[in-house]
Write a protein that holds these residues in place. Structure first.
Motif, PDB file in Angstrom:
ATOM      1  N   GLN A 117       0.816  -1.213   0.000  1.00 50.44           N
ATOM      2  CA  GLN A 117       0.000   0.000   0.000  1.00 50.44           C
ATOM      3  C   GLN A 117       0.851   1.266   0.000  1.00 50.44           C
ATOM      4  OE1 GLN A 117      -2.756  -0.156   3.284  1.00 50.44           O
ATOM      5  NE2 GLN A 117      -4.235  -1.367   2.122  1.00 50.44           N
ATOM      6  N   PHE A 118       1.956   1.215   0.704  1.00 47.25           N
ATOM      7  CA  PHE A 118       2.742   2.413   0.977  1.00 47.25           C
ATOM      8  C   PHE A 118       3.750   2.758  -0.112  1.00 47.25           C
ATOM      9  CE2 PHE A 118       6.919   3.677   2.712  1.00 47.25           C
ATOM     10  CZ  PHE A 118       6.641   4.997   3.006  1.00 47.25           C
ATOM     11  N   LEU A 119       4.466   1.764  -0.631  1.00 50.92           N
ATOM     12  CA  LEU A 119       5.588   2.060  -1.526  1.00 50.92           C
ATOM     13  C   LEU A 119       5.189   2.753  -2.829  1.00 50.92           C
ATOM     14  CD1 LEU A 119       8.036  -0.953  -1.089  1.00 50.92           C
ATOM     15  CD2 LEU A 119       8.229   1.381  -0.226  1.00 50.92           C
ATOM     16  N   PRO A 120       4.052   2.430  -3.443  1.00 48.24           N
ATOM     17  CA  PRO A 120       3.674   3.205  -4.639  1.00 48.24           C
ATOM     18  C   PRO A 120       3.537   4.699  -4.347  1.00 48.24           C
ATOM     19  CG  PRO A 120       2.425   1.172  -4.553  1.00 48.24           C
ATOM     20  CD  PRO A 120       3.159   1.270  -3.236  1.00 48.24           C
ATOM     21  N   GLU A 121       3.051   5.053  -3.154  1.00 52.72           N
ATOM     22  CA  GLU A 121       2.940   6.457  -2.777  1.00 52.72           C
ATOM     23  C   GLU A 121       4.326   7.080  -2.616  1.00 52.72           C
ATOM     24  OE1 GLU A 121       0.550   6.781   0.708  1.00 52.72           O
ATOM     25  OE2 GLU A 121      -1.085   5.575  -0.099  1.00 52.72           O
ATOM     26  N   LEU A 122       5.243   6.345  -1.976  1.00 50.57           N
ATOM     27  CA  LEU A 122       6.604   6.847  -1.805  1.00 50.57           C
ATOM     28  C   LEU A 122       7.274   7.061  -3.158  1.00 50.57           C
ATOM     29  CD1 LEU A 122       8.944   7.459   0.248  1.00 50.57           C
ATOM     30  CD2 LEU A 122       9.650   5.073  -0.083  1.00 50.57           C
ATOM     31  N   GLN A 123       7.107   6.099  -4.052  1.00 49.66           N
ATOM     32  CA  GLN A 123       7.732   6.213  -5.366  1.00 49.66           C
ATOM     33  C   GLN A 123       7.122   7.356  -6.184  1.00 49.66           C
ATOM     34  OE1 GLN A 123       6.887   2.180  -6.273  1.00 49.66           O
ATOM     35  NE2 GLN A 123       8.808   1.380  -5.412  1.00 49.66           N
ATOM     36  N   ALA A 124       5.831   7.597  -6.007  1.00 50.40           N
ATOM     37  CA  ALA A 124       5.198   8.725  -6.692  1.00 50.40           C
ATOM     38  C   ALA A 124       5.732  10.054  -6.160  1.00 50.40           C
ATOM     39  CB  ALA A 124       3.681   8.659  -6.517  1.00 50.40           C
ATOM     40  N   MET A 125       5.961  10.118  -4.857  1.00 50.34           N
ATOM     41  CA  MET A 125       6.557  11.320  -4.267  1.00 50.34           C
ATOM     42  C   MET A 125       7.947  11.560  -4.829  1.00 50.34           C
ATOM     43  SD  MET A 125       5.419  10.821  -0.270  1.00 50.34           S
ATOM     44  CE  MET A 125       6.445  12.195   0.310  1.00 50.34           C
ATOM     45  N   ARG A 126       8.729  10.493  -4.940  1.00 51.11           N
ATOM     46  CA  ARG A 126      10.088  10.641  -5.481  1.00 51.11           C
ATOM     47  C   ARG A 126      10.045  11.104  -6.937  1.00 51.11           C
ATOM     48  NH1 ARG A 126      15.470  11.211  -3.838  1.00 51.11           N
ATOM     49  NH2 ARG A 126      16.818  10.449  -5.485  1.00 51.11           N
ATOM     50  N   ALA A 127       9.108  10.560  -7.699  1.00 53.68           N
ATOM     51  CA  ALA A 127       9.009  10.917  -9.118  1.00 53.68           C
ATOM     52  C   ALA A 127       8.689  12.389  -9.310  1.00 53.68           C
ATOM     53  CB  ALA A 127       7.946  10.053  -9.792  1.00 53.68           C
ATOM     54  N   GLN A 128       8.068  13.013  -8.314  1.00 56.15           N
ATOM     55  CA  GLN A 128       7.707  14.424  -8.409  1.00 56.15           C
ATOM     56  C   GLN A 128       8.718  15.342  -7.716  1.00 56.15           C
ATOM     57  OE1 GLN A 128       3.800  14.524  -6.678  1.00 56.15           O
ATOM     58  NE2 GLN A 128       2.911  13.198  -8.246  1.00 56.15           N
ATOM     59  N   SER A 129       9.783  14.769  -7.148  1.00 55.98           N
ATOM     60  CA  SER A 129      10.747  15.572  -6.408  1.00 55.98           C
ATOM     61  C   SER A 129      11.830  16.120  -7.334  1.00 55.98           C
ATOM     62  CB  SER A 129      11.405  14.734  -5.306  1.00 55.98           C
ATOM     63  OG  SER A 129      12.424  13.903  -5.831  1.00 55.98           O
ATOM     64  N   VAL A 130      12.630  17.031  -6.785  1.00 60.23           N
ATOM     65  CA  VAL A 130      13.722  17.612  -7.571  1.00 60.23           C
ATOM     66  C   VAL A 130      14.824  16.584  -7.827  1.00 60.23           C
ATOM     67  CG1 VAL A 130      13.281  19.943  -6.732  1.00 60.23           C
ATOM     68  CG2 VAL A 130      14.819  18.449  -5.444  1.00 60.23           C
ATOM     69  N   CYS A 131      14.801  15.468  -7.112  1.00 61.98           N
ATOM     70  CA  CYS A 131      15.820  14.425  -7.266  1.00 61.98           C
ATOM     71  C   CYS A 131      15.309  13.241  -8.077  1.00 61.98           C
ATOM     72  CB  CYS A 131      16.276  13.935  -5.894  1.00 61.98           C
ATOM     73  SG  CYS A 131      16.963  15.199  -4.826  1.00 61.98           S
ATOM     74  N   ALA A 132      14.237  13.425  -8.810  1.00 58.51           N
ATOM     75  CA  ALA A 132      13.561  12.312  -9.475  1.00 58.51           C
ATOM     76  C   ALA A 132      14.465  11.515 -10.402  1.00 58.51           C
ATOM     77  CB  ALA A 132      12.356  12.832 -10.243  1.00 58.51           C
ATOM     78  N   GLU A 133      15.455  12.152 -11.001  1.00 59.59           N
ATOM     79  CA  GLU A 133      16.304  11.470 -11.977  1.00 59.59           C
ATOM     80  C   GLU A 133      17.467  10.722 -11.330  1.00 59.59           C
ATOM     81  OE1 GLU A 133      15.358  11.310 -15.121  1.00 59.59           O
ATOM     82  OE2 GLU A 133      13.621  12.483 -14.472  1.00 59.59           O
ATOM     83  N   GLN A 134      17.633  10.863 -10.035  1.00 63.62           N
ATOM     84  CA  GLN A 134      18.740  10.211  -9.344  1.00 63.62           C
ATOM     85  C   GLN A 134      18.298   8.875  -8.753  1.00 63.62           C
ATOM     86  OE1 GLN A 134      20.371  12.988  -6.506  1.00 63.62           O
ATOM     87  NE2 GLN A 134      20.353  14.675  -7.968  1.00 63.62           N
ATOM     88  N   PRO A 135      19.219   7.901  -8.633  1.00 62.68           N
ATOM     89  CA  PRO A 135      18.864   6.595  -8.057  1.00 62.68           C
ATOM     90  C   PRO A 135      18.328   6.746  -6.634  1.00 62.68           C
ATOM     91  CG  PRO A 135      21.008   6.498  -9.124  1.00 62.68           C
ATOM     92  CD  PRO A 135      20.625   7.946  -9.085  1.00 62.68           C
ATOM     93  N   PHE A 136      17.425   5.852  -6.253  1.00 64.64           N
ATOM     94  CA  PHE A 136      16.788   5.918  -4.940  1.00 64.64           C
ATOM     95  C   PHE A 136      16.655   4.501  -4.388  1.00 64.64           C
ATOM     96  CE2 PHE A 136      13.088   6.448  -2.057  1.00 64.64           C
ATOM     97  CZ  PHE A 136      13.557   7.509  -1.297  1.00 64.64           C
ATOM     98  N   SER A 137      17.336   4.251  -3.269  1.00 67.95           N
ATOM     99  CA  SER A 137      17.293   2.930  -2.644  1.00 67.95           C
ATOM    100  C   SER A 137      16.100   2.825  -1.696  1.00 67.95           C
ATOM    101  CB  SER A 137      18.580   2.672  -1.847  1.00 67.95           C
ATOM    102  OG  SER A 137      19.713   2.719  -2.678  1.00 67.95           O
ATOM    103  N   VAL A 138      15.529   1.647  -1.622  1.00 68.46           N
ATOM    104  CA  VAL A 138      14.460   1.360  -0.665  1.00 68.46           C
ATOM    105  C   VAL A 138      14.870   0.110   0.102  1.00 68.46           C
ATOM    106  CG1 VAL A 138      12.045   0.732  -0.325  1.00 68.46           C
ATOM    107  CG2 VAL A 138      12.669   2.401  -2.093  1.00 68.46           C
ATOM    108  N   ILE A 139      15.277   0.305   1.350  1.00 71.74           N
ATOM    109  CA  ILE A 139      15.686  -0.806   2.204  1.00 71.74           C
ATOM    110  C   ILE A 139      14.567  -1.033   3.205  1.00 71.74           C
ATOM    111  CG2 ILE A 139      17.452  -1.696   3.766  1.00 71.74           C
ATOM    112  CD1 ILE A 139      19.384   0.338   2.463  1.00 71.74           C
ATOM    113  N   ALA A 140      13.876  -2.156   3.085  1.00 74.11           N
ATOM    114  CA  ALA A 140      12.629  -2.362   3.812  1.00 74.11           C
ATOM    115  C   ALA A 140      12.679  -3.643   4.640  1.00 74.11           C
ATOM    116  CB  ALA A 140      11.456  -2.416   2.830  1.00 74.11           C
ATOM    117  N   PRO A 141      12.977  -3.544   5.930  1.00 69.46           N
ATOM    118  CA  PRO A 141      12.862  -4.705   6.812  1.00 69.46           C
ATOM    119  C   PRO A 141      11.407  -5.167   6.896  1.00 69.46           C
ATOM    120  CG  PRO A 141      14.144  -2.952   7.842  1.00 69.46           C
ATOM    121  CD  PRO A 141      13.505  -2.357   6.627  1.00 69.46           C
TER     122      PRO A 141
END
Length: 287
Positions: free
Chosen positions: A210-234
């Motif tokens: 439920q949560f990660l699509p929202e996080l990824q959408a936020m990243r896609a709209q950020s000023v850093c959208a073109e830079q790699p983004f790690s998701v480390i999820a325990p």
């Protein structure tokens, strides 16, 4: 998928040997939590449990992670290291920038600073830092540290820090990865706008779906959208190869093997810990 071994609350003297074994087994790296000080009693609400009660106590070991990782880096060659998490606003940005830069130099750039704004008000009170303004203080620290790591003289005037022509040495060879922790709206916005990744507090697979699509959408709209983004999820549930495949499909880049304290109980020997890591590597890393 990267697999990390969490070494939080592990016996401090065992960390270098655990690092060597983790590297041999193919773990990506070690993750270590920290507190400068943990009170005997607290009224602070722990954000990551349903009842607001932290599983931690002042008798647990909280070694300094930067010193611990320097020792572990000295006996390994490829293993990565990440704080998970470092309570950033308890410090001064010049101090953190200098210490992190030194660790990056000594480890061959194998360190990522996983950080958060903190939840334990008593820790802030003990160290004389305003808990209510910790988020804004964190944002200023990120800006100052990024500039200091470039190696040039830094002049800065903000709400919390005022400096003129400050320069540090050594400086890192390249970017220091910043991994934002926490799940509050402010923490998530900080992660997607100012960081190179996000470190989860521990979730079920259903929560991440439920949560990660929202996080990824936020990243896609950020000023850093073109830079790699790690998701480390325990995960707070058992890992299996099919679960790892679902995590990968969600865009998760890394997950963890539980801390020894929770995986095999308190007072485990070094050999106990190695067998615990062996089993995880056989079931998941090899697969």
């Amino acid at each position: 998928m990267d697999f990390w071994q969490v070494v939080s609350w592990c016996e401090t003297e065992q960390i270098p040997d655990i690092a060597v074994h983790a590297e041999q087994l193919g773990f990506k790296g070690l993750i270590l939590a920290e507190h400068i000080y943990y009170p005997a009693s607290t009224r602070s609400r722990y954000y990551y449990s349903s009842d607001g009660v932290s599983p931690q106590n002042p008798d647990m070991e909280f070694p300094d992670p930067l010193i611990s990782f320097a020792a572990a880096a000295a006996v390994t060659k490829t293993l990565q290291f990440m704080t998970g998490i470092y309570v950033l606003p308890l410090r001064h940005p010049i101090e953190v920038a200098k210490n992190v830069a030194t660790l990056c130099k000594l480890s061959g750039n194998r360190f990522a600073l996983g950080f958060g704004a903190g939840w334990l008000k008593e820790e802030f009170d003990q160290l004389g830092v305003d808990f209510s303004r910790r988020g804004r203080r964190t944002d200023e620290m990120i800006a100052v540290m990024r500039q200091l790591w470039c190696g040039k003289e830094v002049s800065y005037k903000g709400e919390f820090f005022d400096m003129e022509r400050v320069k540090i040495r050594p400086i890192p060879d390249g970017n220091v990865p910043l991994i934002g922790g926490g799940h509050s709206p402010a923490a998530l916005r900080r992660a997607v706008d100012q960081c190179d990744g996000w470190y989860g507090p521990g979730n079920t697979l259903a929560e991440l779906e439920q949560f990660l699509p929202e996080l990824q959408a936020m990243r896609a709209q950020s000023v850093c959208a073109e830079q790699p983004f790690s998701v480390i999820a325990p995960l707070t549930e058992a890992l299996a190869p099919n679960v790892v495949a679902r995590l990968e499909a969600l865009g998760v880049t890394g997950t963890v093997n539980y801390p020894f304290l929770f995986g095999i109980g308190p007072g485990s020997t070094l050999d106990d810990k190695k067998r615990y890591m062996d089993d995880f590597a056989k079931r998941l890393i090899a697969a």
